[in-house]
Design an enzyme around this catalytic site. Structure first.
Site, PDB file in Angstrom:
ATOM      1  N   ASP A  13      95.182 -55.338  10.880  1.00 39.90           N
ATOM      2  CA  ASP A  13      96.501 -55.311  10.251  1.00 39.90           C
ATOM      3  C   ASP A  13      97.246 -53.993  10.471  1.00 39.90           C
ATOM      4  O   ASP A  13      98.009 -53.539   9.611  1.00 39.90           O
ATOM      5  CB  ASP A  13      96.395 -55.610   8.737  1.00 39.90           C
ATOM      6  CG  ASP A  13      95.699 -56.923   8.470  1.00 39.90           C
ATOM      7  OD1 ASP A  13      95.882 -57.843   9.280  1.00 39.90           O
ATOM      8  OD2 ASP A  13      94.976 -57.028   7.463  1.00 39.90           O
ATOM      9  N   LYS A  16      99.780 -54.716  15.039  1.00 39.90           N
ATOM     10  CA  LYS A  16      99.638 -55.070  16.465  1.00 39.90           C
ATOM     11  C   LYS A  16     100.667 -56.112  16.878  1.00 39.90           C
ATOM     12  O   LYS A  16     101.286 -56.004  17.929  1.00 39.90           O
ATOM     13  CB  LYS A  16      98.224 -55.642  16.736  1.00 39.90           C
ATOM     14  CG  LYS A  16      97.101 -54.669  16.401  1.00 39.90           C
ATOM     15  CD  LYS A  16      95.736 -55.307  16.561  1.00 39.90           C
ATOM     16  CE  LYS A  16      95.434 -56.389  15.531  1.00 39.90           C
ATOM     17  NZ  LYS A  16      95.349 -55.940  14.143  1.00 39.90           N
ATOM     18  N   GLY A  40      96.193 -62.453  11.645  1.00 45.24           N
ATOM     19  CA  GLY A  40      97.540 -62.767  11.175  1.00 45.24           C
ATOM     20  C   GLY A  40      98.443 -61.699  11.751  1.00 45.24           C
ATOM     21  O   GLY A  40      98.360 -60.544  11.350  1.00 45.24           O
ATOM     22  N   HIS A  41      99.231 -62.060  12.754  1.00 47.13           N
ATOM     23  CA  HIS A  41     100.071 -61.082  13.447  1.00 47.13           C
ATOM     24  C   HIS A  41     101.532 -61.375  13.129  1.00 47.13           C
ATOM     25  O   HIS A  41     102.041 -62.445  13.454  1.00 47.13           O
ATOM     26  CB  HIS A  41      99.810 -61.148  14.957  1.00 47.13           C
ATOM     27  CG  HIS A  41      98.415 -60.720  15.330  1.00 47.13           C
ATOM     28  ND1 HIS A  41      97.932 -60.735  16.608  1.00 47.13           N
ATOM     29  CD2 HIS A  41      97.406 -60.223  14.568  1.00 47.13           C
ATOM     30  CE1 HIS A  41      96.683 -60.287  16.621  1.00 47.13           C
ATOM     31  NE2 HIS A  41      96.338 -59.981  15.386  1.00 47.13           N
ATOM     32  N   GLN A 224      92.145 -58.338  15.051  1.00 47.63           N
ATOM     33  CA  GLN A 224      91.276 -57.560  14.162  1.00 47.63           C
ATOM     34  C   GLN A 224      91.419 -56.063  14.516  1.00 47.63           C
ATOM     35  O   GLN A 224      92.435 -55.664  15.041  1.00 47.63           O
ATOM     36  CB  GLN A 224      89.818 -58.010  14.243  1.00 47.63           C
ATOM     37  CG  GLN A 224      89.516 -59.380  13.654  1.00 47.63           C
ATOM     38  CD  GLN A 224      90.033 -60.536  14.452  1.00 47.63           C
ATOM     39  OE1 GLN A 224      89.731 -60.700  15.619  1.00 47.63           O
ATOM     40  NE2 GLN A 224      90.820 -61.384  13.823  1.00 47.63           N
TER      41      GLN A 224
HETATM   42  P1  GDP Z   1      98.543 -57.085  12.676  1.00 43.07           P
HETATM   43  O1  GDP Z   1      97.461 -57.983  12.186  1.00 43.07           O
HETATM   44  O2  GDP Z   1      98.002 -55.809  13.243  1.00 43.07           O
HETATM   45  O3  GDP Z   1      99.496 -57.748  13.615  1.00 43.07           O
HETATM   46  O4  GDP Z   1      99.377 -56.669  11.401  1.00 43.07           O
HETATM   47  P2  GDP Z   1      99.900 -57.665  10.219  1.00 43.07           P
HETATM   48  O5  GDP Z   1     101.061 -58.407  10.727  1.00 43.07           O
HETATM   49  O6  GDP Z   1      98.772 -58.404   9.630  1.00 43.07           O
HETATM   50  O7  GDP Z   1     100.303 -56.588   9.128  1.00 43.07           O
HETATM   51  C1  GDP Z   1     101.267 -55.634   9.367  1.00 43.07           C
HETATM   52  C2  GDP Z   1     102.383 -55.819   8.327  1.00 43.07           C
HETATM   53  O8  GDP Z   1     103.221 -54.681   8.325  1.00 43.07           O
HETATM   54  C3  GDP Z   1     103.292 -56.984   8.632  1.00 43.07           C
HETATM   55  O9  GDP Z   1     103.809 -57.472   7.422  1.00 43.07           O
HETATM   56  C4  GDP Z   1     104.407 -56.345   9.464  1.00 43.07           C
HETATM   57  O10 GDP Z   1     105.629 -57.060   9.389  1.00 43.07           O
HETATM   58  C5  GDP Z   1     104.526 -55.016   8.778  1.00 43.07           C
HETATM   59  N1  GDP Z   1     104.910 -53.885   9.652  1.00 43.07           N
HETATM   60  C6  GDP Z   1     104.566 -53.643  10.943  1.00 43.07           C
HETATM   61  N2  GDP Z   1     105.023 -52.431  11.324  1.00 43.07           N
HETATM   62  C7  GDP Z   1     105.664 -51.908  10.264  1.00 43.07           C
HETATM   63  C8  GDP Z   1     106.317 -50.661  10.015  1.00 43.07           C
HETATM   64  O11 GDP Z   1     106.394 -49.771  10.852  1.00 43.07           O
HETATM   65  N3  GDP Z   1     106.829 -50.475   8.772  1.00 43.07           N
HETATM   66  C9  GDP Z   1     106.735 -51.415   7.786  1.00 43.07           C
HETATM   67  N4  GDP Z   1     107.248 -51.127   6.589  1.00 43.07           N
HETATM   68  N5  GDP Z   1     106.123 -52.600   7.981  1.00 43.07           N
HETATM   69  C10 GDP Z   1     105.583 -52.830   9.193  1.00 43.07           C
HETATM   70  P1  IMO Z   2      94.305 -59.056  12.330  1.00 43.51           P
HETATM   71  O1  IMO Z   2      94.269 -59.514  13.779  1.00 43.51           O
HETATM   72  C1  IMO Z   2      92.155 -57.728   8.803  1.00 43.51           C
HETATM   73  C2  IMO Z   2      88.129 -59.302   8.201  1.00 43.51           C
HETATM   74  C3  IMO Z   2      87.983 -60.213   7.011  1.00 43.51           C
HETATM   75  C4  IMO Z   2      86.534 -59.933   6.624  1.00 43.51           C
HETATM   76  C5  IMO Z   2      85.871 -59.756   7.986  1.00 43.51           C
HETATM   77  C6  IMO Z   2      85.173 -61.008   8.488  1.00 43.51           C
HETATM   78  O2  IMO Z   2      95.386 -59.699  11.538  1.00 43.51           O
HETATM   79  O3  IMO Z   2      94.294 -57.569  12.277  1.00 43.51           O
HETATM   80  P2  IMO Z   2      86.046 -63.275   9.532  1.00 43.51           P
HETATM   81  O4  IMO Z   2      86.928 -64.336   8.971  1.00 43.51           O
HETATM   82  O5  IMO Z   2      86.545 -62.662  10.804  1.00 43.51           O
HETATM   83  O6  IMO Z   2      84.608 -63.710   9.647  1.00 43.51           O
HETATM   84  O7  IMO Z   2      86.027 -62.118   8.406  1.00 43.51           O
HETATM   85  O8  IMO Z   2      86.896 -59.393   8.891  1.00 43.51           O
HETATM   86  N1  IMO Z   2      89.200 -59.692   9.147  1.00 43.51           N
HETATM   87  C7  IMO Z   2      90.389 -59.102   9.211  1.00 43.51           C
HETATM   88  N2  IMO Z   2      90.924 -58.114   8.463  1.00 43.51           N
HETATM   89  N3  IMO Z   2      92.867 -58.227   9.831  1.00 43.51           N
HETATM   90  C8  IMO Z   2      92.332 -59.198  10.605  1.00 43.51           C
HETATM   91  O9  IMO Z   2      92.935 -59.652  11.722  1.00 43.51           O
HETATM   92  C9  IMO Z   2      91.057 -59.698  10.293  1.00 43.51           C
HETATM   93  N4  IMO Z   2      90.262 -60.652  10.817  1.00 43.51           N
HETATM   94  C10 IMO Z   2      89.126 -60.631  10.116  1.00 43.51           C
HETATM   95  O10 IMO Z   2      88.893 -59.869   5.992  1.00 43.51           O
HETATM   96  O11 IMO Z   2      86.464 -58.694   5.956  1.00 43.51           O
HETATM   97 MG    MG Z   3      96.974 -59.065  10.480  1.00 46.28          MG
END
Ligand code: GDP
Ligand code: IMO
Ligand code: MG
Length: 431
Positions: A13, A16, A40-41, A224
């Site tokens: 998270d 990416k 979850g991207h 991840q």
């Molecule tokens: P990922 O799994 O690495 O793609 O990240 P996620 O999408 O799960 O979580 C990142 C969260 O932060 C999402 O809600 C994005 O919309 C938000 N986000 C990404 N970059 C920024 C930033 O620079 N500032 C803020 N405030 N939110 C951001």
């Molecule tokens: P993105 O791509 C954050 C974590 C889960 C749990 C562990 C194992 O959005 O960054 P799993 O379902 O993979 O067997 O769970 O890994 N986990 C993540 N945490 N971002 C993710 O993906 C994750 N994918 C798995 O919360 O701790």
């Molecule tokens: Mg994510």
């Protein structure tokens, strides 16, 4: 043959999805290499938010070929839902999507096994996303998995299901006391998915080799984070795939020498979802505040993310494993209201000081982070368009991160929108 791998340096998270969408404007191909619908991207373009789990984050760019690599575990129902979602957001999904025929299929029993195994662990549970990821990769390693090439051929699929389901049902009934799953229902549902997905399934290895041969620009999408990597993360509190750049060759069929450059995505602080050690975790009000400011609730499960300070010990380790060329610092704006910021530079455990990341969970769970404090900027930076628009303390924070980690910053992100991205290093991200 320029290419770039965008990979998380923390526990996932890091932002990416946002960066891959941003960089996909310059790419011909985006290839996801590991993980499944546990990811979850989030991509936000002009206020419209799209959360992707399996589709590569280049899918909103119509000229970009999106490849779901052989290293990904594909939940067919989920990817079909996502296709419908992005189409409802104006994207077209057709020849621009290629799902590897060698990718493993997440079956309904993988999700059930994930759930019952977590329940059986009680207090020791990992806090998985319950997307069936661990059981699916376990079947892959046990050579009892079902691949996309089987799913799209009804006879092959029936034969594979006939082989696997009786064993799974015995495991469910006799070990977990769970009811058996019905063969006919799975066959009908998944044969239907196979029919709908057939046109997207093909030889992704050859397609990627051809793209490289034609000099196309390729972006590899990490899911991840490196600290969740099955080999290098905080075992067993991690996911079941090689989330780090090590997963690229195995998860795409592209040889290591073609991975030109690595962009390590680093959130300006740290978060983690699920159980496991987290040395710099902030408990109490301050942690809650950062969670609120950063909207730190899981994009896949909605769970509140644990929040903490930046951890240079864990980061140096992750950067080394990935051979990271540049950093992308994300969510810097989330720290806008902090009067002071902390960065962990070492862990103390008993008499010992660690400046490298220990493998022992007992040390990680019980160490005392050694912090250095920096001044906050207490100003809204979400409108910054260039690095020169950032206040001096924000620049000092970024400079200190570069110094502590020994890797230059290529991108700074100051908001969730595609446009809230500052390109510091305009040349040389792809190599
Ligand atoms: P990922 O799994 O690495 O793609 O990240 P996620 O999408 O799960 O979580 C990142 C969260 O932060 C999402 O809600 C994005 O919309 C938000 N986000 C990404 N970059 C920024 C930033 O620079 N500032 C803020 N405030 N939110 C951001
Ligand atoms: P993105 O791509 C954050 C974590 C889960 C749990 C562990 C194992 O959005 O960054 P799993 O379902 O993979 O067997 O769970 O890994 N986990 C993540 N945490 N971002 C993710 O993906 C994750 N994918 C798995 O919360 O701790
Ligand atoms: Mg994510």
């Amino acid at each position: 043959m320029p290419s770039l791998c965008v990979v998380g340096m923390q526990w996932g998270d890091e932002g990416k999805g946002k960066l891959i969408d941003y960089l996909a404007a310059q790419a011909d191909v985006v290839a996801r290499y590991a993980g499944g619908a546990n990811a979850g991207h989030t991509v936000v373009v002009n206020g419209q938010k799209t959360v992707l789990h399996l589709l590569p984050s280049g899918i909103l760019h119509k000229d970009c070929l999106c490849v779901v690599g052989n290293g990904v575990v594909v939940d067919p129902g989920e990817i079909l839902e996502e296709i419908a979602l992005v189409e409802s957001h104006g994207a077209t999904v057709g020849e621009n999507l290629l799902i590897s025929d060698r990718a493993q299929v997440v079956m309904p029993y993988h999700k059930v096994l994930d759930k019952v195994a977590e329940a059986a662990k009680g207090a020791g549970k990992l806090g998985t996303t319950l997307r069936g990821i661990g059981p699916c990769y376990a079947d892959k390693a046990s050579r009892t998995g079902i691949r996309m090439v089987d799913l799209v051929r009804p006879d092959a699929f029936r034969a594979r299901l006939e082989e696997t389901l009786p064993f799974v049902n015995r495991l469910l009934e006799q070990v977990y006391g769970h009811e058996a799953l019905a063969f006919d229902a799975i066959l009908a549902e998944y044969t239907g998915y196979g029919d709908r997905l057939r046109r997207f399934v093909g030889d992704s290895v050859t397609a990627l080799h051809r793209a490289f041969g034609a000099g196309k620009k390729v972006l590899f999408e990490g899911a991840q984070g490196s600290m969740l990597d099955i080999d290098f993360g905080t075992y067993p509190f991690l996911t079941s795939s090689n989330a780090s750049v090590c997963g690229v060759p195995a998860g795409t069929g592209v040889p290591p020498r073609l991975v030109g450059s690595v962009l390590g995505v680093v959130k300006a602080y740290t978060t983690r979802v699920g159980a496991g050690p987290f040395p710099t975790e902030i408990h109490g009000e301050l942690g809650d505040r950062i969670r609120e400011n950063g909207g730190e609730f899981g994009a896949t499960t909605g769970r509140p993310r644990r929040c903490g300070w930046l951890d240079a010990v864990a980061l140096r380790y992750a950067l080394a494993i990935n051979g990271t060329d540049h950093l992308a610092i994300t969510k810097l704006d989330v720290l806008d209201d902090q009067p002071t910021l902390k960065v962990c530079t070492a862990y103390r455990h008993g008499d010992r000081v660690y400046d490298t990341f220990p493998s022992d969970l007992a040390v990680l769970g019980d160490c005392e982070p050694q912090y250095e404090e920096l001044a906050g900027w207490q100003r809204d930076i979400t409108g910054a368009q260039g690095i020169e628009d950032l206040p001096a303390p924000a620049l000092a924070y970024l400079n200190r991160i570069e110094e502590l980690l020994g890797v230059p910053i290529g991108i700074v992100s100051v908001g969730n929108e595609r446009r809230q991205t500052i390109l510091v290093e305009s040349d040389g991200l792809f190599r």
